[in-house]
Design a protein around this motif. Structure first.
Motif, mmCIF file in Angstrom:
data_model
loop_
_atom_site.group_PDB
_atom_site.id
_atom_site.type_symbol
_atom_site.label_atom_id
_atom_site.label_comp_id
_atom_site.label_asym_id
_atom_site.label_seq_id
_atom_site.Cartn_x
_atom_site.Cartn_y
_atom_site.Cartn_z
ATOM 1 N N GLY A 239 -4.666 0.591 -2.767
ATOM 2 C CA GLY A 239 -4.886 -0.613 -2.124
ATOM 3 C C GLY A 239 -6.194 -0.807 -1.002
ATOM 4 N N TYR A 240 -6.331 0.216 -0.295
ATOM 5 C CA TYR A 240 -7.373 0.236 0.608
ATOM 6 C C TYR A 240 -8.691 0.057 -0.206
ATOM 7 C CZ TYR A 240 -10.373 1.712 4.529
ATOM 8 O OH TYR A 240 -11.192 1.641 5.496
ATOM 9 N N PHE B 253 -1.753 -4.744 5.381
ATOM 10 C CA PHE B 253 -1.142 -4.835 3.892
ATOM 11 C C PHE B 253 0.231 -5.555 4.379
ATOM 12 C CE2 PHE B 253 -4.383 -1.682 3.075
ATOM 13 C CZ PHE B 253 -4.825 -1.932 2.103
ATOM 14 N N TYR C 163 0.847 -1.276 -0.216
ATOM 15 C CA TYR C 163 0.154 0.018 0.086
ATOM 16 C C TYR C 163 0.913 1.209 0.024
ATOM 17 C CZ TYR C 163 -4.112 2.853 1.427
ATOM 18 O OH TYR C 163 -4.979 3.788 1.586
ATOM 19 N N ALA D 186 -3.848 1.537 6.595
ATOM 20 C CA ALA D 186 -2.958 0.592 6.220
ATOM 21 C C ALA D 186 -3.271 -0.764 7.492
ATOM 22 C CB ALA D 186 -1.537 0.864 6.333
ATOM 23 N N ASP E 193 -1.407 2.662 -4.793
ATOM 24 C CA ASP E 193 -2.122 3.358 -3.954
ATOM 25 C C ASP E 193 -3.567 3.558 -3.622
ATOM 26 O OD1 ASP E 193 -2.818 4.408 -6.548
ATOM 27 O OD2 ASP E 193 -1.730 6.096 -6.351
#
Length: 240
Positions: A217-218, A41, A17, A36, A215
């Motif tokens: 990832g969430y 992650f 992430y 995060a 960027d």
């Protein structure tokens, strides 16, 4: 074959992430690090100035802290990159990402490239070293040579993009993966850039990437988690 993601926890473990926004405030970085922590992650990747904050905020987690050297252009001299690696090591960085010198690559100065990467690997030791090669800016033969240089120098990963210049189609990513696997079969691969949804992430993993950088990832993991956890049916009773 489709990469078999069993749950959102496994998906998060395959994502680095990333937040390398040069305009981000400290409060915004703390929000990023909270996200995060929420999803756990594999790592976060942050700019060198935010490494101490990331180490503090994530100290009670298994999340690794990554940071960058020579980012995003890679044209610093070797001494500067080595010094940067030493500084990041002292700050507790777990995974290091160095941008390859594209001028050296274009001029086929492979000895200089190998020497630079090898010196950085000597500094970081058994920590993970990734070489960012910016595939979108390269011809296929240059990608192959860059991957070979990274492998010969002892790097652990080839990463395909800084995020500033990214392949704009899955087929370009698959082509990059094929080239790296063929010419540097021992090195691992991280695809970065443009991965903003689960389906794309799954395609990248299916194609052979070992891990993903994003960027988003969430958003990827949250959307997948909601899909998996909110799929509900009421089966009819079985009558014999």
């Amino acid at each position: 074959m489709v990469y078999n993601i069993k749950n959102s926890k496994q998906l998060a473990s395959l994502i680095n992430y990333t937040n390398l926004n040069n305009l981000i405030s400290e409060s915004e970085m703390k929000e990023f690090l909270e996200k995060a922590k929420e999803l756990n992650f594999h790592s976060v990747v942050v700019s060198p100035c935010y490494v101490p904050l990331a180490k503090e905020e994530l100290k009670d987690t298994d999340i690794k802290v990554g940071s960058v050297i020579g980012f995003p252009l890679g044209f610093e001299d070797t001494e500067s990159k080595v010094a940067a690696a030493k500084s990041l090591l002292e700050k507790g960085v777990d995974e290091f990402e160095v941008v390859i010198n594209l001028s050296y690559l274009k001029d086929e100065k492979y000895g200089l490239l190998e020497d630079e990467i090898r010196q950085i690997k000597e500094v970081v030791g058994d920590k993970i070293l990734k070489v960012i090669i910016e595939t979108k800016a390269l011809e296929d033969y240059q990608k192959a040579n860059a991957a070979k240089v990274a492998e010969n120098s002892g790097a652990d990963y080839v990463k395909t993009s800084t995020g500033f210049v990214t392949p704009n189609h899955i087929f370009e990513n698959v082509n990059d993966i094929n080239i790296i696997q063929k010419h540097a079969p021992k090195i691992k691969i991280e695809i970065f850039g443009g991965i903003n949804e689960y389906k794309f992430a799954n395609q990248i993993l299916t194609a052979g990437s070992d891990i993903i950088g994003s960027d988003q990832g969430y958003e990827i993991v949250k959307a997948y988690k909601e899909l998996r956890e909110n799929t509900q049916i009421k089966p009819k009773p079985i009558t014999l």
